[in-house]
Enzyme design. Structure first.
Site: not given
Lengths: 247, 272
Positions: B45, B87, B171, B231
């Site tokens: 990440d 994140h 998505n 995620s």
């Protein structure tokens, strides 16, 4: 040009001329993006909406269009790709929705520094071209009209981002085609060999697609009638004349 | 249709799927009191803030950088690094919540330039395989056809070396790699706040749904935020895999997948 074009050359010129006619239609990418961000902002009843595009260096996002709070000040702003939520969306190719943004100054810095506006909610999705490469990032700030749940909002933005990505990619392809055509004309005027220039042009690879097939696709698109053909011819003539004056 | 992936996991559309007739209760057999101890988890990440209260330290950190002079095309720079966005820290916090004793490794591949992103992504997975990771969390994806085959190859390599790859679906319209590969565990977000609750989609390619809508997650600078996205669902499944492997370290990726399917809310043991 010192000699009459061959039938094959004439066919190529017609196809490329039609393509250029499509390429120079009166809708610019910038205007299209401005309209899209304005409509999107209204759709979500959002404080602002922006679209940032990846610069050719791959290291920078540049805000190409925006609507709403801070729009005037954010257009043209460049941000490093490895920073902020827009950068993460570009790097990960994943859409995301974050709330309580204002509580994290670092998180909102990319937006806040450019607009003096710190949103509470950021909804963002990547613009992907047909090869899956990231072209840019679409962001909606503080959307008030939300779907049944946050997942729906992401999916809605994803659909819109996909449509917008098609426009961005199409415009970039048109740019590449126009540049290729001008380049060919430039060379041909210098050495009186337009056939060679066009042959090279049509065999070249532009934006991942062979320009020849691209030109044929545009030609099909432009085959709408005599007015389109006339316009294409006029434009091609004007471009050629312009190129000559620049030498 | 990709846009239906999250919808496939909504309670009104979920259908019952048959699973392996594992000892009941399945959760007790599969996880029991497992803590993730002994399991190495790589998070590919943006980096991890190891000092975040919800992370509580990590076992190792490496930045994957392009290196034209290296035979592999990349170099792994080991040592502390920051989370560029927050994140990766969010993912680490979720995994730590589920598997408090798992050994978490930060593999930072997201950096300052989009060019070479696919290569670094691939190299990050390669690093995880070569360095004995048991499970890899990938809350990122590629839609580029250019990376379809290379990512497929490394996913297969991971599979045969018993490294479980857990990948976020996307998505967005269009393909998403490597989440579409059968050798990996693909994940989409579904409603609900139970971090242990998963659903199995009887109509893949996205097989697992986990909590990922409006979830409270760790973020940069010790903060927390509320976030939505596949995620964030992915590390929930990664955490469950860490627990399963902690209790059953002998399991292979396809066995882990079968156990996860048996743990799904919509699973029912296959009739004997």
């Amino acid at each position: 040009m010192t000699s009459a074009p061959s039938p094959e050359l004439a066919r190529l010129l017609t196809a490329l001329g039609d393509a250029l006619g499509v390429a120079t239609r009166p809708t610019s990418l910038h205007a299209e993006l401005i309209r899209a961000t304005a409509r999107l902002r209204r759709l979500f009843s959002a404080a602002a909406c922006s679209c940032a595009l990846v610069r050719p260096d791959g290291a920078t996002l540049e805000f190409a269009a925006a609507d709403g709070v801070g729009a005037d000040s954010i257009i043209g702003v460049e941000l490093p790709i490895g920073r902020g939520i827009a950068g993460w969306v570009a790097m990960s190719a994943q859409p995301i929705l974050i709330t309580e943004v204002a509580e994290d100054s670092r998180f909102a810095r990319d937006v806040a520094e450019a607009t003096n506006f710190v949103p509470d909610i950021i909804l963002a999705a990547p613009l992907l071209d047909e090869d899956g490469e990231v072209l840019g990032v679409l962001e909606v700030l503080d959307p008030q009209s939300r779907g049944a749940h946050s997942g729906h909002d992401i999916e809605t933005l994803g659909v819109i981002a996909a449509q917008l990505a098609s426009i961005v990619q199409l415009c970039q392809v048109f740019d590449a085609l126009g540049q290729g055509l001008v380049s060919s004309l430039t060379r041909s005027v210098g050495d009186d060999d337009m056939s060679a220039g066009l042959a090279e042009l049509t065999a070249s690879d532009t934006g991942g697609q062979e320009l020849s097939s691209l030109a044929q696709s545009f030609h099909d698109l432009a085959s709408t009638g005599p007015r389109g053909a006339t316009l294409a011819t006029d434009i091609l003539t004007a471009v050629a004349a312009f190129v000559r004056t620049q030498r | 249709m990709t846009l239906e992936w999250s919808g496939d996991f909504s309670s009104d559309r979920l259908t019952t799927v048959y699973s392996l007739p594992l000892p009941q209760p399945v959760k007790e057999w599969a996880i029991g009191d497992a803590t993730g101890k002994g399991v190495k988890v790589a998070i590919i990440d943006s980096g991890i803030d190891k000092d975040h209260p919800r992370v509580g330290g990590i076992a190792g950190a490496v930045v994957i950088e392009a290196d034209e002079e290296s035979p592999d095309g990349f170099r792994a720079v080991e040592g502390d690094h920051e989370d560029l966005v927050g994140h990766g820290t969010a993912c680490a916090g979720i995994i730590r919540m589920l598997a408090p004793e798992a050994e978490i490794y930060s593999v930072r591949v997201l950096g300052a330039n989009l060019k070479g992103k696919g290569s670094l992504f691939l190299s990050g997975i390669t690093w995880a395989i070569d360095n004995g990771m048991n499970v890899v969390n990938m809350s990122l994806s590629s839609s580029s056809d250019r990376w379809y085959a290379p990512l497929h190859d490394v996913a297969d390599e991971a599979y045969f070396k018993k490294v479980v790859l857990v990948c976020a679906a996307n998505n967005m319209p269009g393909p998403t790699y490597p989440s579409e590969y059968a050798a990996v565990l693909s994940v989409a977000a579904r409603e609900g706040n139970d971090p242990f609750a998963i659903a199995y989609n009887p109509t893949p390619p996205v097989e697992f749904g986990a909590s990922g809508i409006d979830v409270d997650v760790a973020w940069a600078e010790g903060k927390t935020i509320t976030a939505t996205g596949n995620s964030f669902a992915t590390p929930h499944v990664t955490g469950l895999v860490a627990l399963i492997l902690s209790k059953h370290p002998e399991l292979s990726p396809f066995q882990v997948k079968a156990v996860l399917a048996a743990l799904a809310d919509n699973a029912q043991p296959a009739p004997s």
